[in-house]
Write a protein that holds these residues in place. Sequence first.
Motif, short mmCIF file in Angstrom:
data_model
loop_
_atom_site.label_atom_id
_atom_site.label_comp_id
_atom_site.label_asym_id
_atom_site.label_seq_id
_atom_site.Cartn_x
_atom_site.Cartn_y
_atom_site.Cartn_z
N VAL A 1 21.34 46.89 18.89
CA VAL A 1 21.86 47.04 20.25
C VAL A 1 23.27 47.61 20.23
O VAL A 1 23.61 48.49 21.03
CB VAL A 1 21.84 45.68 20.98
N CYS B 1 22.82 51.48 19.07
CA CYS B 1 21.96 52.33 19.90
C CYS B 1 22.21 52.19 21.40
O CYS B 1 21.88 53.10 22.16
CB CYS B 1 20.49 52.04 19.60
N GLN B 2 22.77 51.05 21.81
CA GLN B 2 23.05 50.83 23.22
C GLN B 2 24.48 50.32 23.39
O GLN B 2 24.71 49.23 23.94
CB GLN B 2 22.05 49.82 23.82
N PRO B 3 25.48 51.06 22.95
CA PRO B 3 26.86 50.54 22.97
C PRO B 3 27.40 50.26 24.37
O PRO B 3 28.16 49.31 24.56
CB PRO B 3 27.66 51.66 22.28
N LEU B 4 27.00 51.06 25.35
CA LEU B 4 27.52 50.87 26.70
C LEU B 4 26.93 49.64 27.38
O LEU B 4 27.55 49.07 28.28
CB LEU B 4 27.23 52.11 27.56
N HIS B 5 25.75 49.23 26.95
CA HIS B 5 25.10 48.07 27.55
C HIS B 5 25.13 46.85 26.64
O HIS B 5 24.49 45.85 26.93
CB HIS B 5 23.63 48.40 27.88
N TYR B 6 25.89 46.95 25.54
CA TYR B 6 25.88 45.88 24.54
C TYR B 6 26.33 44.54 25.12
O TYR B 6 25.66 43.51 24.92
CB TYR B 6 26.78 46.25 23.37
N ILE C 1 23.58 43.17 27.43
CA ILE C 1 22.35 42.72 26.76
C ILE C 1 22.61 41.48 25.92
O ILE C 1 21.93 40.47 26.04
CB ILE C 1 21.78 43.85 25.88
N CYS D 1 14.45 47.86 13.16
CA CYS D 1 15.79 47.96 13.73
C CYS D 1 16.68 48.85 12.88
O CYS D 1 17.38 49.74 13.38
CB CYS D 1 16.41 46.58 13.89
N SER E 1 15.65 52.50 13.09
CA SER E 1 16.10 53.08 14.35
C SER E 1 17.59 53.39 14.30
O SER E 1 18.04 54.44 14.77
CB SER E 1 15.81 52.13 15.51
N GLU E 2 18.36 52.48 13.70
CA GLU E 2 19.79 52.72 13.56
C GLU E 2 20.05 53.94 12.68
O GLU E 2 20.89 54.79 13.00
CB GLU E 2 20.47 51.49 12.95
N PHE F 1 19.21 57.05 14.54
CA PHE F 1 20.12 57.31 15.66
C PHE F 1 21.46 57.83 15.16
O PHE F 1 22.07 58.70 15.79
CB PHE F 1 20.32 56.01 16.46
#
Length: 255
Positions: A110, A113-118, A121, A203, A206-207, A210
């Motif tokens: 997270v 891959c999703q730093p703005l929503h870390y 989440i 995971c 994916s990292e 990415f």
Amino acid sequence: MGLSEDTELQPMLSGIFLSMYLITVLGNLLIILAVNCDPHLHTPMYFFLSKLSLVDICFISTTVPKMIVDIQTHNRIISHVGCLTKISFLIIFGCIGYMLLTVMAYDWFVAICQPLHYSVIMNPRLCAMLAFASYLLSLLDSQLHNLIVLEFVYLKDIEISSFFCEPTVILNLDCSETVAKTIITYCLGMIFAFFPILLQNCCLYSENHFISGRYKAFSTCGSHLSVVCLFYGTAIEQYLESVVSNSSRQGGCPQ
């Protein structure tokens, strides 16, 4: 069975394991203290890291102190209840370690891959729920293992080919190959070993995909990869060795 029958090695073995135990406990206590005292470390990653350090202290405390006492007293006897208790705590803390490493892999996923929503989440509520789920599943695994041992294995005046009550060693004392025992054992292995490893690999893959070409970003996962390899590598080696020894031992079981 102990590590060595040589009486001259007993003091050295005792000193080595005592030193390793104290270093491990002190190192993990310092990690827990640092995380709790420094407000900058009040993040999900360090929250799970502190829990992993606590589990590491508990995990090593279930085996090493008793082993040191046995070396010093030359007494290797353990009661049936004591053996089952040790198995329970060993599985609980071992499985919590597996689960926390899996959760930490998801945390890395997270964060990268999703730093703005870390922060949204990985909120404190989700972190607490993930930690609680790790404890609950580990407790379930422990009780199921104890159920198998109580149902199929009869411990009385036997010698365990290990220096502690390792679950697979105890289960291998039973010569019978019942369907229920096999199904439960392999199902538990799939749930608490294969799936966490698979999830971590997904995971981390994916990292890697990415952040391909960004060495600095990927290097932040190096510590987690090292811990995963050491943790799962030694566990897999232990269980494979147990399977091999069980196969050779069952040659003498009554047919």
